[in-house]
Design a protein around this motif. Structure first.
Motif, PDB file in Angstrom:
ATOM      1  N   GLY A   1      74.135  71.296  40.112  1.00 29.95           N
ATOM      2  CA  GLY A   1      73.394  69.703  40.607  1.00 29.95           C
ATOM      3  C   GLY A   1      73.640  68.764  41.365  1.00 29.95           C
ATOM      4  N   VAL A   2      74.900  69.070  41.369  1.00 29.15           N
ATOM      5  CA  VAL A   2      76.398  67.696  41.588  1.00 29.15           C
ATOM      6  C   VAL A   2      76.328  68.263  43.427  1.00 29.15           C
ATOM      7  CG1 VAL A   2      78.595  66.506  41.895  1.00 29.15           C
ATOM      8  CG2 VAL A   2      76.984  66.935  39.828  1.00 29.15           C
ATOM      9  N   GLY A   3      76.382  67.361  44.657  1.00 28.97           N
ATOM     10  CA  GLY A   3      76.677  67.874  45.818  1.00 28.97           C
ATOM     11  C   GLY A   3      78.634  68.234  46.233  1.00 28.97           C
ATOM     12  N   ALA A   4      78.625  69.223  46.564  1.00 31.75           N
ATOM     13  CA  ALA A   4      79.830  69.679  46.234  1.00 31.75           C
ATOM     14  C   ALA A   4      80.644  70.407  48.060  1.00 31.75           C
ATOM     15  CB  ALA A   4      80.228  71.252  45.494  1.00 31.75           C
ATOM     16  N   GLY A   5      80.313  69.436  48.454  1.00 34.42           N
ATOM     17  CA  GLY A   5      80.977  70.000  50.175  1.00 34.42           C
ATOM     18  C   GLY A   5      79.889  70.574  50.844  1.00 34.42           C
ATOM     19  N   VAL A   6      79.896  71.699  51.617  1.00 29.81           N
ATOM     20  CA  VAL A   6      79.123  72.127  52.950  1.00 29.81           C
ATOM     21  C   VAL A   6      80.201  73.714  52.695  1.00 29.81           C
ATOM     22  CG1 VAL A   6      78.929  70.045  54.195  1.00 29.81           C
ATOM     23  CG2 VAL A   6      80.876  71.620  54.774  1.00 29.81           C
ATOM     24  N   GLN A   7      78.639  74.566  53.761  1.00 29.17           N
ATOM     25  CA  GLN A   7      79.282  75.863  53.487  1.00 29.17           C
ATOM     26  C   GLN A   7      78.533  77.016  54.275  1.00 29.17           C
ATOM     27  OE1 GLN A   7      78.652  78.034  49.663  1.00 29.17           O
ATOM     28  NE2 GLN A   7      76.459  78.139  50.133  1.00 29.17           N
ATOM     29  N   ILE A   8      79.568  77.657  54.925  1.00 30.58           N
ATOM     30  CA  ILE A   8      77.962  78.132  56.283  1.00 30.58           C
ATOM     31  C   ILE A   8      77.630  79.365  55.154  1.00 30.58           C
ATOM     32  CG2 ILE A   8      78.450  80.109  57.623  1.00 30.58           C
ATOM     33  CD1 ILE A   8      80.370  78.821  58.658  1.00 30.58           C
ATOM     34  N   SER A   9      76.092  79.621  55.326  1.00 28.29           N
ATOM     35  CA  SER A   9      75.362  79.915  54.642  1.00 28.29           C
ATOM     36  C   SER A   9      75.197  81.198  55.487  1.00 28.29           C
ATOM     37  CB  SER A   9      73.994  79.561  54.922  1.00 28.29           C
ATOM     38  OG  SER A   9      73.073  79.662  55.971  1.00 28.29           O
ATOM     39  N   ALA A  10      75.286  81.498  56.696  1.00 27.79           N
ATOM     40  CA  ALA A  10      74.869  82.287  56.946  1.00 27.79           C
ATOM     41  C   ALA A  10      75.593  82.696  58.940  1.00 27.79           C
ATOM     42  CB  ALA A  10      73.552  83.497  56.989  1.00 27.79           C
ATOM     43  N   ILE A  11      76.151  83.933  59.673  1.00 25.71           N
ATOM     44  CA  ILE A  11      76.153  83.850  61.051  1.00 25.71           C
ATOM     45  C   ILE A  11      75.147  84.484  61.689  1.00 25.71           C
ATOM     46  CG2 ILE A  11      77.875  83.968  62.563  1.00 25.71           C
ATOM     47  CD1 ILE A  11      79.869  83.420  60.769  1.00 25.71           C
ATOM     48  N   ILE A  12      74.663  84.269  62.167  1.00 22.83           N
ATOM     49  CA  ILE A  12      73.486  84.684  63.348  1.00 22.83           C
ATOM     50  C   ILE A  12      73.711  85.107  64.552  1.00 22.83           C
ATOM     51  CG2 ILE A  12      71.580  83.914  61.441  1.00 22.83           C
ATOM     52  CD1 ILE A  12      70.945  81.796  63.387  1.00 22.83           C
ATOM     53  N   ARG A  13      73.487  86.206  64.964  1.00 24.09           N
ATOM     54  CA  ARG A  13      72.753  86.103  66.376  1.00 24.09           C
ATOM     55  C   ARG A  13      71.256  85.494  67.324  1.00 24.09           C
ATOM     56  NH1 ARG A  13      73.206  92.058  67.651  1.00 24.09           N
ATOM     57  NH2 ARG A  13      70.988  92.112  66.171  1.00 24.09           N
ATOM     58  N   ARG A  14      71.757  84.974  68.125  1.00 28.15           N
ATOM     59  CA  ARG A  14      70.741  84.597  69.415  1.00 28.15           C
ATOM     60  C   ARG A  14      70.279  86.022  69.970  1.00 28.15           C
ATOM     61  NH1 ARG A  14      68.209  79.561  68.204  1.00 28.15           N
ATOM     62  NH2 ARG A  14      67.573  79.079  70.624  1.00 28.15           N
ATOM     63  N   VAL A  15      69.494  86.283  69.145  1.00 28.43           N
ATOM     64  CA  VAL A  15      68.956  87.911  69.748  1.00 28.43           C
ATOM     65  C   VAL A  15      67.079  87.859  69.692  1.00 28.43           C
ATOM     66  CG1 VAL A  15      68.979  90.308  69.731  1.00 28.43           C
ATOM     67  CG2 VAL A  15      70.988  88.740  69.566  1.00 28.43           C
TER      68      VAL A  15
END
Length: 214
Positions: free
Chosen positions: A52-66
């Protein structure tokens, strides 16, 4: 206090690592700007929450522009084009065998001359010139039909060989696509980026669409 400092350092670390991963994605896009079958990748960044406490950021996914709909339509058009293109090549070669009606060596011309010789012979059946002319055109028509038959059989043989080659390639592509699908499932389960694998799978599917109707 120590816990707050540790959390702050991990938050900073997550920001640095995420920025590095996003920068790597951008660099990869630039490096592959002229690479065929490569799709632009976008790193989706999200907030990371622990307890429940903010702990920075992360990449959820790398998606393709298609555009999947456009890609599907392109494959359908490629399939249709290759179908008619393969037929056109065969029809063009058959047309060369029959020739244009005005050509002296065309089938229509030889048959027309033989018909004219037969009509002339019917009027004067006892004249040797008309008899010889009829025989000459009859032999030319026979030779023409023999040559055309051999050429058509050769076309058929070449078509059978090409079909066999295509069937072999189709089977190879189907196996390869299956392997890509297995790798995609395994890597997705482990949380590994699968965007490049999807590009490779699309490349195989694109080639397959030029051989069969997908």
């Amino acid at each position: 206090m120590a816990g707050d400092i540790t959390l702050a350092l991990r938050t900073i670390q997550s920001g640095l690592l995420t920025s590095q991963a996003a920068l790597s994605t951008v660099a990869n896009n630039i490096a592959n700007v002229n690479s065929p079958n490569y799709s632009r990748k976008i790193a989706n960044i999200e907030s990371r929450v622990i307890g429940g406490v903010g702990a920075g950021v992360q990449i959820s996914a790398i998606i393709r522009r298609v555009d999947e709909n456009l890609l599907r339509s392109l494959r359908q058009e490629n399939s249709t084009f290759e179908k008619y293109n393969s037929q056109k090549n065969t029809y063009d070669r058959l047309q060369d065998l029959f020739g244009a009606p005005g050509d002296n060596n065309s089938l229509a011309h030889v048959m027309q001359e033989m018909a004219a010789a037969a009509e002339t012979l019917a009027v004067s059946p006892n004249r040797s010139i008309e008899q010889q002319n009829m025989v000459r055109w009859g032999l030319q028509l026979t030779d023409k039909l023999k040559d055309m038959t051999a050429a058509i059989q050769n076309l058929r043989l070449q078509a059978d060989i090409q079909i066999g080659d295509h069937v072999g390639r189709i089977n190879d592509l189907i196996v390869k696509i299956g392997e890509f699908n297995d790798s995609l499932v395994a890597n997705s389960t482990l949380g590994v980026d699968t965007s490049d694998l999807k590009d490779l799978r699309d490349q195989a599917v694109d080639e397959l669409s030029t051989m069969i109707d997908l």
